[in-house]
Design a protein around this motif. Sequence first.
Motif, mmCIF file in Angstrom:
data_model
loop_
_atom_site.group_PDB
_atom_site.id
_atom_site.type_symbol
_atom_site.label_atom_id
_atom_site.label_comp_id
_atom_site.label_asym_id
_atom_site.label_seq_id
_atom_site.Cartn_x
_atom_site.Cartn_y
_atom_site.Cartn_z
ATOM 1 N N LEU A 1 0.529 -1.074 -0.322
ATOM 2 C CA LEU A 1 -0.391 -0.225 0.123
ATOM 3 C C LEU A 1 0.613 1.984 -0.026
ATOM 4 O O LEU A 1 2.099 1.435 0.407
ATOM 5 C CB LEU A 1 -0.866 -0.535 1.109
ATOM 6 C CG LEU A 1 -1.946 -1.328 1.712
ATOM 7 C CD1 LEU A 1 -2.605 -0.953 2.708
ATOM 8 C CD2 LEU A 1 -3.080 -1.039 -0.125
ATOM 9 N N ASN A 2 0.079 2.462 -0.463
ATOM 10 C CA ASN A 2 0.519 3.560 -0.936
ATOM 11 C C ASN A 2 1.299 3.946 0.908
ATOM 12 O O ASN A 2 0.160 3.484 1.709
ATOM 13 C CB ASN A 2 0.569 4.819 -1.407
ATOM 14 C CG ASN A 2 0.526 4.081 -3.148
ATOM 15 O OD1 ASN A 2 1.620 3.709 -3.002
ATOM 16 N ND2 ASN A 2 -0.379 3.703 -4.046
ATOM 17 N N PRO A 3 2.064 5.112 1.404
ATOM 18 C CA PRO A 3 1.860 5.999 2.273
ATOM 19 C C PRO A 3 0.543 6.001 2.347
ATOM 20 O O PRO A 3 0.619 6.464 3.654
ATOM 21 C CB PRO A 3 2.927 6.986 2.141
ATOM 22 C CG PRO A 3 4.321 6.232 1.381
ATOM 23 C CD PRO A 3 3.092 5.488 0.178
ATOM 24 N N ASN B 1 -3.619 4.587 4.751
ATOM 25 C CA ASN B 1 -3.527 3.456 5.672
ATOM 26 C C ASN B 1 -4.515 3.885 6.794
ATOM 27 O O ASN B 1 -4.696 3.978 7.972
ATOM 28 C CB ASN B 1 -2.000 4.700 6.698
ATOM 29 C CG ASN B 1 -2.252 6.059 6.896
ATOM 30 O OD1 ASN B 1 -2.974 6.263 6.115
ATOM 31 N ND2 ASN B 1 -1.816 6.942 7.270
ATOM 32 N N ASP B 2 -5.727 3.956 6.489
ATOM 33 C CA ASP B 2 -7.150 4.125 7.449
ATOM 34 C C ASP B 2 -7.794 3.219 6.126
ATOM 35 O O ASP B 2 -8.128 2.084 5.187
ATOM 36 C CB ASP B 2 -7.871 5.731 7.195
ATOM 37 C CG ASP B 2 -7.359 6.608 7.912
ATOM 38 O OD1 ASP B 2 -6.877 6.455 8.645
ATOM 39 O OD2 ASP B 2 -7.607 7.639 7.393
ATOM 40 N N ILE B 3 -8.166 1.887 7.287
ATOM 41 C CA ILE B 3 -8.278 0.523 6.629
ATOM 42 C C ILE B 3 -8.734 -0.358 7.544
ATOM 43 O O ILE B 3 -9.380 -0.084 8.832
ATOM 44 C CB ILE B 3 -6.989 -0.516 6.863
ATOM 45 C CG1 ILE B 3 -5.749 -0.320 5.666
ATOM 46 C CG2 ILE B 3 -7.218 -1.908 7.045
ATOM 47 C CD1 ILE B 3 -4.307 -1.333 6.221
ATOM 48 N N SER C 1 1.401 3.789 10.517
ATOM 49 C CA SER C 1 2.198 4.467 10.133
ATOM 50 C C SER C 1 2.937 2.744 9.078
ATOM 51 O O SER C 1 2.809 2.148 8.778
ATOM 52 C CB SER C 1 3.687 4.176 11.100
ATOM 53 O OG SER C 1 3.661 2.958 11.719
ATOM 54 N N SER C 2 4.381 3.834 8.756
ATOM 55 C CA SER C 2 4.581 2.725 7.736
ATOM 56 C C SER C 2 5.393 1.397 7.872
ATOM 57 O O SER C 2 6.087 0.978 9.355
ATOM 58 C CB SER C 2 6.042 3.313 6.863
ATOM 59 O OG SER C 2 6.808 3.966 7.378
ATOM 60 N N GLY C 3 5.231 0.187 7.577
ATOM 61 C CA GLY C 3 6.063 -0.722 7.647
ATOM 62 C C GLY C 3 5.359 -2.129 7.259
ATOM 63 O O GLY C 3 3.928 -1.718 6.499
ATOM 64 N N ASN C 4 5.567 -3.313 7.618
ATOM 65 C CA ASN C 4 5.345 -3.949 7.252
ATOM 66 C C ASN C 4 3.982 -4.868 8.391
ATOM 67 O O ASN C 4 3.716 -5.180 10.121
ATOM 68 C CB ASN C 4 6.096 -5.565 7.376
ATOM 69 C CG ASN C 4 6.920 -5.564 6.043
ATOM 70 O OD1 ASN C 4 6.710 -5.461 5.045
ATOM 71 N ND2 ASN C 4 8.194 -5.321 6.635
ATOM 72 N N THR D 1 -5.446 -14.529 9.456
ATOM 73 C CA THR D 1 -4.727 -13.061 9.026
ATOM 74 C C THR D 1 -4.782 -12.750 8.039
ATOM 75 O O THR D 1 -4.604 -13.304 6.531
ATOM 76 C CB THR D 1 -3.334 -14.073 8.893
ATOM 77 O OG1 THR D 1 -2.961 -14.827 8.102
ATOM 78 C CG2 THR D 1 -3.152 -14.315 10.199
ATOM 79 N N ILE D 2 -4.520 -11.271 7.692
ATOM 80 C CA ILE D 2 -4.429 -10.247 6.456
ATOM 81 C C ILE D 2 -2.665 -9.656 6.619
ATOM 82 O O ILE D 2 -2.416 -9.157 7.544
ATOM 83 C CB ILE D 2 -4.857 -9.218 6.426
ATOM 84 C CG1 ILE D 2 -6.474 -9.746 6.529
ATOM 85 C CG2 ILE D 2 -5.212 -8.025 5.691
ATOM 86 C CD1 ILE D 2 -7.457 -8.902 6.817
ATOM 87 N N GLN D 3 -2.211 -10.190 5.424
ATOM 88 C CA GLN D 3 -0.526 -8.885 5.575
ATOM 89 C C GLN D 3 -0.504 -7.949 4.510
ATOM 90 O O GLN D 3 -1.207 -8.414 3.284
ATOM 91 C CB GLN D 3 -0.273 -10.798 5.199
ATOM 92 C CG GLN D 3 0.623 -11.499 6.222
ATOM 93 C CD GLN D 3 1.294 -12.488 6.178
ATOM 94 O OE1 GLN D 3 1.684 -13.502 5.333
ATOM 95 N NE2 GLN D 3 3.009 -11.959 6.427
ATOM 96 N N PHE D 4 -0.437 -7.372 4.669
ATOM 97 C CA PHE D 4 -0.166 -6.200 4.060
ATOM 98 C C PHE D 4 1.362 -5.649 4.412
ATOM 99 O O PHE D 4 2.132 -5.209 5.534
ATOM 100 C CB PHE D 4 -0.253 -5.391 3.142
ATOM 101 C CG PHE D 4 -1.717 -4.082 4.631
ATOM 102 C CD1 PHE D 4 -1.127 -3.606 5.475
ATOM 103 C CD2 PHE D 4 -2.566 -5.473 6.025
ATOM 104 C CE1 PHE D 4 -1.674 -2.383 6.546
ATOM 105 C CE2 PHE D 4 -3.058 -5.056 6.726
ATOM 106 C CZ PHE D 4 -2.614 -3.272 7.175
ATOM 107 N N GLU D 5 2.331 -4.314 3.832
ATOM 108 C CA GLU D 5 3.037 -3.061 3.663
ATOM 109 C C GLU D 5 2.808 -2.312 3.633
ATOM 110 O O GLU D 5 2.084 -1.639 2.038
ATOM 111 C CB GLU D 5 3.860 -3.606 2.718
ATOM 112 C CG GLU D 5 5.439 -2.938 3.513
ATOM 113 C CD GLU D 5 6.538 -3.370 2.314
ATOM 114 O OE1 GLU D 5 7.681 -1.933 2.829
ATOM 115 O OE2 GLU D 5 6.286 -4.310 1.708
ATOM 116 N N ILE D 6 3.119 -0.905 3.976
ATOM 117 C CA ILE D 6 2.481 0.055 3.576
ATOM 118 C C ILE D 6 3.973 0.217 4.163
ATOM 119 O O ILE D 6 4.664 1.001 4.675
ATOM 120 C CB ILE D 6 1.754 1.230 4.841
ATOM 121 C CG1 ILE D 6 0.651 0.527 5.303
ATOM 122 C CG2 ILE D 6 1.634 2.602 4.579
ATOM 123 C CD1 ILE D 6 -0.529 1.047 6.620
#
Length: 762
Positions: free
Chosen positions: A622-624, A627-629, A671-674, A692-697
């Motif tokens: 995801l883009n920075p 970040n609202d999920i 915030s950004s991160g895994n 589980t749901i995995q993503f990176e910002i």
Amino acid sequence: MRILLLSLFLLITNLGISQNPYSITIDKASGLPSNSVYDMYQDSKGFMWFATGKGLCRYDGKHTKTFTADFQTSKSGSCIAEDAFGRIWYCNFDGYLYYVEKERIKALKQPTSLGYFRFGIIKNELFLIQLNSVLVYDLKTLQLKYKHSISDKQIRFCFATKDNFYVLGDYLYEFGSINSIQKYNLPTSFYEELITPIINTWNNKLIINSKSNSTYYSFENGKFSKNKLNNTTNFIQNTAITDNSIWVCTPNGVYKNELNTTKSKTYFTDQNISYVYKDKQQNYWVSTLNKGVLFIEDFTNNYIDLQPRPQSLALGKNEIFIGSEKDLVYKLNCKTLQPEKIFETESNHSIGQIFADTINNNIFFNSIKFNILNKNNQITNEFSIAIKDVKKVDHKYFSFAASGLVGIFYIDKNLKSSWDAIFEKNKKKEFSGFNQAALIINTNGKSTEYNPTNNSIYYATNNGLLVVTNDGKSKELKHNNETLFLTKIQKYKDNIIGLSTAEKLYSIDSKNKISTFKLPYFIAKEKFNRFFIRSQYCYLFSVNSVHEYDFETGSTQKVMSLSNDMEATDVILKNNQLLFATSKGIVIKNRNEIGKYPKPKLIINEVQINGKRHEIEQIKQLNPDENDIIINYSVLSFIPNENYRVSYKINNSGWKTLDENDKNLKLSSLSSGNYIIHLAINHNNEKTELQTIQFEIKKPFWLNTFFLIGIGMLFLVLIYSFYKWQIRKLKRKNELQLEKVNLEKNLNQSKLKAIKSQMNPH
């Protein structure tokens, strides 16, 4: 005269058992948009779908979500189906098809409508009847693939199996998934016998019923066979085939006709039935056109519809005695489960306590008065005293707890007992009504129990827990030097178990030591309003459920869930069957099957990022600013009135529990991160159905490594340039200083030469 009238009444009154199974009603009060339900379907995830008068809706066992849109020509419909891409389809009664995809309802682009007819989904193709044709759509692209022409004057019915789509018109057409068509002639007088046909399938056969009579045809391998149903009805709304039976749905109930035998049964004759559906968990769903959906665990004879409602139960030798509202007593045969009225008055007083004396064949119960009913269903004694509980002491005496006093009484005065001396000492003529002696007066008795190990009688009263020993002495038993207020006491082996007004369980051993009764954590935190000890089991009643605790093994299981409109007040264990007195009648459950409830299932419905829906597989990066999920989920469970809470944790943090009514996990300004988001159901003090749901910002570009390296290098270059500039500046300054010194030196030398020339006379 009263006894004569009662005997006459009992001779002519015999109450028959209801044929209806125990059911839970799901209607508008439960969240349905309408009480008119036309069709039902369970999808591959386990959700139930209902086609109602106000649109298509999805049900997870507690919550309902309705899918409608303004572009629909009408919302009522039927024929729910699922395709290989997870879309849920249905047809409205105008003949237009709609489907739910990605939590939105959409419309199929179709040229026109012939009116309501069933469509068919076969592998990756959708079959749809139109005027003089059958259209075949590619389900992957939703584009028209084939068009088959038919010229029948009138189409009567369409039906799809997993392999073929059938159209019943002047002929019976069979369309296959590889563009194949078969055409079969109909039997002579087919439409004279089946004016309005309905098609179903059973064991690779088509079953073609009539809506107006009992005649039906079976079709297999190109041949028709004529048959008749076991019962007749003037109008059939629909049919369903399950359990090797045709379920005929009518405005006056549903008729189950076994196809392998001539047996038939009728259910819910007071209901307008539209369909019967059996789900993957073997539960039954019966839809109605005016009262929502009936949820039924099974259709075995597990329910006795007694009205007025039963309140208390007592186990006799071969029968169960039932005390109910309105001063009415039933006797239920344990083998036939046939109830019979044995006592009734004009009073509306409820019978909250009933006790069976199996030695003398008497029944003790309390309504307006305390009554003793003999084996001939005649009142032998009645006394104006509010007795709350009766327990057996020995072969002669019974203990009782009543308003104002507690004591003992006997039926046969010729018997001898070690309690005779105490009885004689405490009996009083002014209290003589049913051969009783008041052991303690000026106290409100709530419950009583006898412990043969220490030969003592216990009384739970408004003044605390009292014990009377065989020598006639009485005292109060305290817990941690505090008075213990119990509402009910019962015996298990050498111990007395009591339920306090604070809804906690206590145990009193034969040495009168009181301790808190230990229960497993996940049920100990519940509030229990009553309990009953039957054999080695303790049944704990809360508002939402009944749990069984095994004294021998310490294991616990839920035996029954209670809906909002049902209360359970008593239970009897007989022949490994549990009979519950409830506000809806007697509910019967087999003990060997009560632990077979399917576990709840956690389903992620959708993920929204900054308010927009995304597929889970599309959110790996995801883009920075994304970040609202919001994670929308459902807890799938068809056990009535179950409440399962969901917990979550982020990465390796601790678990946090969400509100049971909230079906969204909101994560704001991440915030950004895994990230690894874990969700799980809290079930029996364990985390189950882990999702589980995995993503990176991604980091902002200014935090990117290469950007930071570039900035660092630029900074170094600037520092180096500044340094070089300073060096050059200093060097230039030094050069200027040197030039100045040299200039001053040269000037001084010139001045010196001039002075010398002036001093030289020549």
